[in-house]
Design an enzyme around this catalytic site. Structure first.
Site, PDB file in Angstrom:
ATOM      1  N   ASN A 118      55.258  44.287  48.887  1.00 24.97           N
ATOM      2  CA  ASN A 118      54.228  43.309  48.575  1.00 24.97           C
ATOM      3  C   ASN A 118      52.908  43.713  49.203  1.00 24.97           C
ATOM      4  O   ASN A 118      52.847  44.277  50.290  1.00 24.97           O
ATOM      5  CB  ASN A 118      54.671  41.903  49.038  1.00 24.97           C
ATOM      6  CG  ASN A 118      54.027  41.465  50.339  1.00 24.97           C
ATOM      7  OD1 ASN A 118      52.860  41.053  50.363  1.00 24.97           O
ATOM      8  ND2 ASN A 118      54.775  41.562  51.420  1.00 24.97           N
ATOM      9  N   PHE A 171      47.377  37.740  51.664  1.00 27.13           N
ATOM     10  CA  PHE A 171      47.122  36.376  52.143  1.00 27.13           C
ATOM     11  C   PHE A 171      46.464  35.510  51.063  1.00 27.13           C
ATOM     12  O   PHE A 171      45.492  34.785  51.319  1.00 27.13           O
ATOM     13  CB  PHE A 171      46.228  36.377  53.385  1.00 27.13           C
ATOM     14  CG  PHE A 171      46.860  36.896  54.646  1.00 27.13           C
ATOM     15  CD1 PHE A 171      48.224  37.111  54.746  1.00 27.13           C
ATOM     16  CD2 PHE A 171      46.077  37.170  55.766  1.00 27.13           C
ATOM     17  CE1 PHE A 171      48.798  37.603  55.921  1.00 27.13           C
ATOM     18  CE2 PHE A 171      46.640  37.642  56.946  1.00 27.13           C
ATOM     19  CZ  PHE A 171      47.998  37.864  57.026  1.00 27.13           C
ATOM     20  N   SER A 219      50.290  41.784  59.327  1.00 26.38           N
ATOM     21  CA  SER A 219      50.402  42.097  57.901  1.00 26.38           C
ATOM     22  C   SER A 219      49.618  43.367  57.607  1.00 26.38           C
ATOM     23  O   SER A 219      48.497  43.543  58.086  1.00 26.38           O
ATOM     24  CB  SER A 219      49.851  40.953  57.050  1.00 26.38           C
ATOM     25  OG  SER A 219      49.726  41.367  55.697  1.00 26.38           O
ATOM     26  N   ASN A 264      48.322  44.058  54.766  1.00 25.28           N
ATOM     27  CA  ASN A 264      47.607  43.837  53.508  1.00 25.28           C
ATOM     28  C   ASN A 264      46.210  43.245  53.650  1.00 25.28           C
ATOM     29  O   ASN A 264      45.570  42.941  52.658  1.00 25.28           O
ATOM     30  CB  ASN A 264      48.464  42.960  52.584  1.00 25.28           C
ATOM     31  CG  ASN A 264      49.801  43.606  52.287  1.00 25.28           C
ATOM     32  OD1 ASN A 264      49.865  44.811  52.075  1.00 25.28           O
ATOM     33  ND2 ASN A 264      50.855  42.819  52.292  1.00 25.28           N
ATOM     34  N   THR A 265      45.752  43.033  54.884  1.00 25.75           N
ATOM     35  CA  THR A 265      44.366  42.646  55.144  1.00 25.75           C
ATOM     36  C   THR A 265      43.734  43.769  55.954  1.00 25.75           C
ATOM     37  O   THR A 265      44.235  44.097  57.026  1.00 25.75           O
ATOM     38  CB  THR A 265      44.293  41.326  55.930  1.00 25.75           C
ATOM     39  OG1 THR A 265      44.824  40.269  55.117  1.00 25.75           O
ATOM     40  CG2 THR A 265      42.849  40.990  56.294  1.00 25.75           C
ATOM     41  N   LYS A 277      53.437  37.184  65.727  1.00 23.71           N
ATOM     42  CA  LYS A 277      54.309  37.972  64.852  1.00 23.71           C
ATOM     43  C   LYS A 277      53.836  39.418  64.856  1.00 23.71           C
ATOM     44  O   LYS A 277      52.666  39.690  64.596  1.00 23.71           O
ATOM     45  CB  LYS A 277      54.277  37.403  63.428  1.00 23.71           C
ATOM     46  CG  LYS A 277      55.280  38.064  62.473  1.00 23.71           C
ATOM     47  CD  LYS A 277      55.350  37.298  61.165  1.00 23.71           C
ATOM     48  CE  LYS A 277      56.451  37.850  60.259  1.00 23.71           C
ATOM     49  NZ  LYS A 277      56.615  37.033  59.040  1.00 23.71           N
ATOM     50  N   ASN A 292      57.352  41.748  61.119  1.00 24.67           N
ATOM     51  CA  ASN A 292      56.714  41.672  59.810  1.00 24.67           C
ATOM     52  C   ASN A 292      57.215  42.828  58.946  1.00 24.67           C
ATOM     53  O   ASN A 292      58.147  43.542  59.316  1.00 24.67           O
ATOM     54  CB  ASN A 292      55.189  41.724  59.991  1.00 24.67           C
ATOM     55  CG  ASN A 292      54.447  40.911  58.935  1.00 24.67           C
ATOM     56  OD1 ASN A 292      54.813  40.919  57.760  1.00 24.67           O
ATOM     57  ND2 ASN A 292      53.405  40.206  59.345  1.00 24.67           N
TER      58      ASN A 292
END
Length: 379
Positions: free
Chosen positions: A128, A132, A196, A198-199, A231, A260
């Site tokens: 994925n 966010f 994460s 993805n940012t 996390k 994560n």
């Protein structure tokens, strides 16, 4: 117990049709949001007892008190599934011992371009790069304020906080602080998500000099001393995990969520994404599911050893079966979370895993799940 999901639904969704996983996720959320509606009247009176029988398993041996909160069982829903709290009132009906909403950011944001969610069936994994996507902290606060005005869920609800993409890294602490203030009345515990992939730049906030100011800002606002966790990524080196542990202890954090998604893609069986035609190793995003299982357990074991079991750990990554759950608990996890495993195994998974954990307790002649936490370190 027969499992219609594994027998009938999964073969169609995973092998028989080529529907976009994100489309299927939204349709699932529509159903779960409907299940959680307070005004279903006679329908609710009929469906809720059935849901309890199918998906829930209650046994005092599975119950724990952690951070002053009552957990009827150790298996929770991980952040990422219900970013906007749409199904906040439905999760207890599906057997979960707790649920974590979010990740939510200060500013509403659409997330990354589609497609951004991919099933890697050969690997029992998900890739994925959602980014966010969520309606923002104020919208989530409004929704939970409306939900909680009639009845709070009977399980603890956590809220996972992330940094808005438009916010500069230097301003991250204030970004997190705003969301924390907005949502403070509604979360039983809170999680700082700095892991994460993805940012852009987010993972750099795991460094001690970046994470410290964020934790300080949130603890300044934490007047009721609600549990605050961080996390972390599975890809951190051991010295970096040591630094996070030291910060957690210095700022009075309630625990660490490990872990994560991972950006390691070299060992995957899936070589190419059908949706893009690109090699998986060249695709952006994080991997969850079975490939994460051993590394997340390794990180749990390390944190437990370094802290002497004094800092509660929420174990997440690759839990599909009771054996997976038991491995993480005995490695040192007090609580567990699932996401990808629940997608692959379906709604009967929770009851199946909990029943398996009871069998494990009987095999080891233990009276409660709390007695199993860190057991592998004592043998």
């Amino acid at each position: 117990m027969k499992d219609p999901y594994r027998q009938l639904v999964r073969p169609v969704l995973f092998h028989g049709v080529t529907l976009d996983p994100e489309f299927l996720h939204h349709r699932t959320m529509d159903l779960l949001a409907w299940l959680g509606q307070a005004d279903r009247g006679a329908i609710a009176a009929q469906t809720e007892p059935w849901l309890q029988r199918q998906f829930c398993l209650t046994d005092p041996r599975l119950a724990q008190i952690c951070w002053g909160l009552d957990f009827t069982n150790p298996l929770g829903l991980a952040a990422g599934f219900d970013k906007d709290g749409l199904a906040a009132r439905a999760w207890p009906q599906l057997g979960f011992g707790f649920a974590e909403l979010g990740t939510v950011t200060r500013h509403p944001q659409p997330g990354n371009p589609q497609p951004r969610l991919f099933r890697l069936v050969k690997d029992e994994a998900v890739l994925n790069r959602m980014g966010f996507n969520n309606q923002g902290a104020a919208a989530l606060a409004d929704r939970l304020g409306s939900y909680w005005s009639t009845q709070r869920p009977r399980i603890p609800i956590g809220i996972n906080l992330g940094k808005s993409k438009v916010t500069e890294l230097a301003d991250a602490a204030e970004d997190y602080r705003f969301s924390f203030q907005q949502l403070y009345p509604y979360g039983d515990y809170f999680v700082v998500n700095v892991s994460s992939p993805n940012t852009p730049g987010l993972r750099s906030l795991q460094a001690a000099d970046q994470l410290g100011p964020i934790l300080a800002a949130l603890q300044e606002e934490n007047s009721d001393r609600k549990p605050l966790l961080v996390k972390i990524a599975p890809d951190l080196a051991w010295p970096d995990i040591d630094a996070v542990i030291e910060l957690a202890q210095a700022y009075g954090l309630a625990g660490i969520i490990a872990t994560n998604t991972t950006i390691a893609k070299e060992s995957l069986k899936t070589q190419t994404l059908l949706q893009t035609g690109n090699a998986v190793v060249d695709e952006a995003g994080g991997i969850s599911g079975a490939p994460l299982r051993s590394r997340s357990t390794e990180v749990i074991r390390y944190i437990y050893q370094r802290t002497g079991g004094t800092l509660p750990i929420v174990g997440v990554g690759g839990i599909f079966t009771a054996a997976d759950a038991w491995e993480k608990i005995t490695a040192g996890a007090t609580l567990l979370q699932v996401y990808t495993g629940w997608i692959y195994e379906g709604p009967w998974m929770v009851r199946r895993v909990l029943a398996g954990l009871l069998t494990k307790l009987e095999e080891h002649q233990l009276s409660s799940i709390a007695d199993a936490v860190g057991l592998s370190h004592k043998s």
